[in-house]
Design an enzyme around this catalytic site. Structure first.
Site, PDB file in Angstrom:
ATOM      1  N   CYS A  64      -3.476   7.315   5.327  1.00  0.00           N
ATOM      2  CA  CYS A  64      -3.378   6.957   3.909  1.00  0.00           C
ATOM      3  C   CYS A  64      -4.662   7.285   3.167  1.00  0.00           C
ATOM      4  CB  CYS A  64      -3.031   5.488   3.750  1.00  0.00           C
ATOM      5  SG  CYS A  64      -3.944   4.411   4.860  1.00  0.00           S
ATOM      6  N   GLU A  87       0.870  -1.173   0.000  1.00  0.00           N
ATOM      7  CA  GLU A  87       0.000   0.000   0.000  1.00  0.00           C
ATOM      8  C   GLU A  87       0.903   1.217   0.000  1.00  0.00           C
ATOM      9  OE1 GLU A  87      -2.258   2.754   2.972  1.00  0.00           O
ATOM     10  OE2 GLU A  87      -2.664   0.644   3.387  1.00  0.00           O
TER      11      GLU A  87
END
Length: 526
Positions: free
Chosen positions: A301, A264
């Protein structure tokens, strides 16, 4: 609370073969904390990976209920970490104690979720095609399939979630649930935290009789390359920067035996504000959006880094209100000095671009991050300007004003892959702009309606992933029970006698699984 020894964790023992020590720092003051850690040597990394490989055969063959017992024990150990532990995490990360206590609950909750997945058994994906000896022109033999763990997994800790995406975080939980021993690379920003959590995992492993080497952890710089290139490692879980994730993907692809990297990496999470919502609740949207941008000092994020609206007086008013909210925000301490340097550099790049205007925010100076609002010419988004799509990790967002629906469609087509996209609109908006959904489905892993992307529920239905560069593999998720799929592979058993089949595939269905038998789902015996 146990002593923070600062040694590497290898096969249930502590190791400090090298002479170099690494220092833990107070995130707010930069002063050295009274904890130092042994830089792992290449030999220790080899020992950790080899220990994980040695544990794999026994660990993966344990009954799912036994592995579930291990995960529940980890959760219980995490819950017992006391206020002194929380204080150490706060000092290493500058995050408030309420956030750490909440994150600890999420981390133990993730372990319990995967324990439940193991007890359900659906992760095995059992499929059975019974023999058809009379079939013409050729008979079919008995075929049965289930999934097993891929092997030892290297996991890299994230900076922004010292618990939920770190030592005992989602990647570790998913790998252990899949039957894959873990070698964890501790993040340099919170090494004392990692040490204490690793001790909790080790206590749980001992208490439940897990094989030595089921969990290992190493400290230091340079160990990532050794880990990813080690032949015993069969998959990688990573949460971090695009640069770091790309580097790991190249290393893994260039091995004699390439392995998957589930990374990620980067997302700006566009928020699209539709006209009806602007007209009815623009001020409320501005306030809520500012809260999302600044939540956790913007170090999520899923932070909304791009706001898109159609050209109108109402959108101009919303941006003015959003700017006022961000202007009033007090400075926030970031996770570490490196994060602040990256944030300042990102702001400088935005300030320097001729097509980007600074709308609001206190002058960035000193040791804290100040919230900022910029506005970019829509043509930059249409041209897929790289700077506009780069994540600025901190409390900053960029607004874009598009002229009409055609320009909105073109702008979204120019976006790279994202973790999330948000639509804010009234019922009539959502009907009129229903064409946005298929477009966004191709770009993101999660679409939100009338909410804000900061905040990820840990459950069966969650997707925390998306097309590159949000992740390196859009087929997976790093949050939710589906995360286990990344560390499993299918095996087919052809013409096997019942006594030799895994329990999950036997006719009597001793595990009580729901299985696909001759194309139909069944819950009982065959």
């Amino acid at each position: 609370m146990p002593e923070i020894l600062g040694h590497n964790f290898i096969a249930g023992q502590r190791s400090a073969a090298g002479s170099q020590r690494l220092q833990s720092l107070d995130a707010s003051t930069g002063e050295a904390l009274p904890y130092s850690f042994a830089q792992a040597t290449e030999g220790e990394v080899d020992q950790a990976a080899t220990a994980a490989a040695a544990a794999f055969s026994e660990f993966r063959q344990l009954a799912p209920a036994r592995r579930a017992e291990f995960l529940d024990a980890i959760a219980a150990e995490l819950d017992e970490l006391d206020d002194a532990f929380v204080a150490i995490v706060c000092r290493e990360t500058a995050l408030p104690s309420a956030r750490i206590q909440g994150e600890r609950g999420r981390t133990s909750g993730q372990m319990r979720l995967f324990a439940e997945v193991l007890r359900r058994g659906d992760f095995l994906g059992a499929r059975i095609d019974l023999a058809l000896p009379q079939r013409q022109p050729l008979p079919r033999t008995d075929l049965r399939q289930m999934r097993i763990g891929v092997g030892p997994v290297a996991v890299f800790g994230a900076s922004n979630f010292p618990l939920a995406f770190s030592t005992a975080g989602g990647d570790t939980a998913a790998a252990l649930a899949a039957g894959c021993p873990v070698v964890f690379k501790a993040h340099s920003g919170h090494m004392a935290t990692a040490d204490l959590v690793a001790c909790a995992i080790q206590r749980a492993a001992e208490r439940t009789g897990m094989p030595k080497g089921v969990f290992n952890m190493v400290f230091g710089g340079g160990v990532g390359e050794w880990l990813v290139k080690h032949p015993a490692i069969q998959a990688v879980g990573f949460t971090g920067s695009l640069k770091g994730g790309d580097a790991l993907c190249r290393m893994a692809a260039e091995r004699p035996q390439p392995i998957p990297v589930f990374a990620e990496m980067s997302s700006i999470n566009p928020v699209i504000i539709l006209p009806g919502a602007l007209a009815k609740r623009g001020e409320a949207i501005a306030r809520e959006l500012a809260g999302s941008v600044c939540l956790g000092a913007g170090q999520f994020c899923t932070n909304p880094g791009l706001v898109i609206g159609l050209q109108s007086p109402q959108y101009s008013q919303l941006l003015a209100a959003l700017g006022q909210h961000l202007q009033q925000q007090a400075g926030q301490t970031l996770l570490n000095a490196g994060g602040l340097r990256s944030y300042v550099a990102g702001l400088e790049h935005l300030h320097a671009h001729a097509g980007i205007q600074h709308l609001a925010g206190q002058t960035q100076a000193g040791g804290q991050a100040h919230a900022q609002l910029f506005k970019a010419d829509a043509r930059l988004l249409l041209a897929a300007e790289p700077l506009l799509q780069e994540e600025v990790f901190g409390p900053t967002t960029v607004a874009v004003e598009v002229q009409d629906d055609d320009q909105l469609r073109a702008a979204l087509r120019g976006l790279r892959g994202q973790l999330t996209a948000t639509l804010i609109g009234e019922p009539e908006d959502l009907q009129a702009y229903a064409w946005l959904v298929p477009l966004l489905e191709e770009k993101v892993g999660r679409i939100l309606l009338n909410g804000y992307p900061t905040g990820v529920e840990v459950c069966d239905a969650m997707v925390h992933g998306g097309p590159y560069p949000a992740t390196s593999d859009a087929r997976g998720t790093s949050v939710g029970s589906l995360a286990i799929d990344r560390f499993l592979r299918p095996v087919c058993y052809q013409n096997y006698p019942q006594a030799l089949l895994p329990e999950a595939l036997r006719d009597g269905n001793p595990l009580g699984l729901r299985r696909l038998v001759n194309g139909q789902w069944r819950g009982g015996a065959i």
